[in-house]
Scaffold this active site. Structure first.
Site: not given
Ligand SMILES: [Zn+2]
Length: 144
Positions: A56, A59, A105, A128
């Site tokens: 991600c 983070c 996320c 996706c």
């Molecule tokens: Zn994240």
């Protein structure tokens, strides 16, 4: 007896919108914080075949591995499963007159993309994703 603190949501990250704007590029901000979608075939990773782990951008949580990536022909990086279902949260999205499942996320709440039920075996799912939400950390060839 001592009071025991129960941690219900580990490492939830909260930032102000100003902090997000400072951390992300305008395109990343649009995708991750405004649930935008990058234009097909324009992102960094739609055709990437390099081995590694996709993290991600918000983070750093590991989200997908290259082993679950497949060529969906859509112009967006597509995966049939996340690295750990606990890292990708799902949310029903009714925007644009469609009912879709949004992928976020689980740690920082960033928008990643959508999940469709037309993926390949074994899951039958297609995650996706937007390249703008992902950061590929290539596999270390020496670690093999
Ligand atoms: Zn994240």
């Amino acid at each position: 007896m001592a009071d025991k603190t129960v941690e219900t949501s580990p490492s939830k990250i909260t930032r102000t919108e100003g902090e997000w704007r400072a951390q992300l590029t305008p395109e990343q901000y649009h995708v991750m914080r405004e649930a935008g979608t990058e234009r097909a075939f324009t992102g960094k990773y739609w055709k990437t075949k390099e081995a590694g782990t996709y993290h991600c951008v918000g983070c750093g949580s590991p989200l997908f591995t290259s082993e679950a990536k497949f060529d969906s022909g859509t112009g967006w990086p597509s995966f049939w499963a996340p690295i750990d279902p606990a890292n990708v949260a799902e949310h029903v999205d009714n925007s644009y007159g469609m009912t879709r499942v949004e992928a976020l996320c689980a740690h920082c709440g960033a928008h990643l993309g959508h999940i469709f039920e037309d993926g390949p075996a074994p899951s039958g799912l297609r995650y996706c994703m937007n390249s703008a939400s992902l950061d590929l950390k290539p596999e270390d060839p020496k670690a093999k």
